[in-house]
Design a protein around this motif. Sequence first.
Motif, short mmCIF file in Angstrom:
data_model
loop_
_atom_site.label_atom_id
_atom_site.label_comp_id
_atom_site.label_asym_id
_atom_site.label_seq_id
_atom_site.Cartn_x
_atom_site.Cartn_y
_atom_site.Cartn_z
N THR A 90 1.22 4.37 -3.16
CA THR A 90 1.02 5.84 -3.02
C THR A 90 2.17 6.61 -3.66
O THR A 90 2.05 7.82 -3.90
CB THR A 90 0.93 6.22 -1.52
N GLN A 114 0.83 -1.21 0.00
CA GLN A 114 0.00 0.00 0.00
C GLN A 114 0.86 1.26 0.00
O GLN A 114 0.57 2.24 -0.70
CB GLN A 114 -0.94 -0.02 1.21
N GLU A 115 1.96 1.24 0.78
CA GLU A 115 2.85 2.41 0.83
C GLU A 115 3.52 2.65 -0.52
O GLU A 115 3.66 3.79 -0.98
CB GLU A 115 3.93 2.19 1.90
#
Length: 327
Positions: free
Chosen positions: A316, A312-313
């Motif tokens: 981004t 998820q990081e």
Amino acid sequence: TDDWVEVHKDERGEFVGYDQLSAQCRILRYREVTAKNKKFFQLVLDSTPFYPEGGGQIGDKGMLNVESDDGAKPIAVFDTKKENNLIVHFVNELPSDPHATFVAHVNSTKRSDTQRNHTATHLLHEALREVLGTHVEQKGSLVKSESLRFDFSHFSKVTVEELQQVESLVNQRVLQNHPLIEHRSISMKEAAASGAMMLFGEKYGDEVRMIEFGTSKELCGGTHAPATGSLGTFRITTETAVASGIRRIEAITGEAVQAFFDTQESTLKSINESLKHPQDAIKAIGNLQAENALLKKEIESLSKLQTQIVKQELQTQLKTSNGIEFL
């Protein structure tokens, strides 16, 4: 090897070691030997209690003392072998007077330990044939004071249950305390008729020596315990393969078994103390294994969760250029 130096005239020495552990003797001949940059001497005695290496049994060790001089330095015999029907004694130095009369003393402790293990090989051979089958034949052995090694023909690994059966049979015969019955010189025909075990490929003369312990009968030139009870306890330590169709058992008897059990007990006590559960080590180990399995599952779950967070990081941080995403 240097030439023999003759001290007293005689053809060959007499072996008296079946009946006694010391004997008065003279040196018939000696020679100097150099091996691996080390010098030592070989002696032939007119009468000797020292058993020469043979039949898997190692040679005796002991001392030569000058009979008439208590202050004379004793000569240590560190090995005994047979060569061209001569019993050859290995020593690091010659006595100051080779012409003297000596008393040969065998190391009685090592002899006793060795012959206990030799007797155990006979009992083991018989037990293996009873448990595994009559196809079992001796293919080699090593008998020393510390332990015994026995190679035999068999087509598969011996199971734990079979080893326990073999060990139990040998120990039964130890407890029955069968006396040594020695037929020192009987005809080959008589020995065969009595059912004596004979090693395949071994050359025997017309006169043979047969050793009996209960139902165990084998042709053998080695030294033996006076009765099976003196073995104390028999314990198999390992069973392995040494060649195709050849298995090997290593075992111990007497004081070596007590030392083995003492070590095992000490190890168990240390384990119990480490587990902080002195009454039930098996239960404590089971608890540790269950706890370990639970922790493994937790680590797997945390690892998956961590992977999702990292993913998820990274998402981004993606940037688009000409319709293609770059990180």
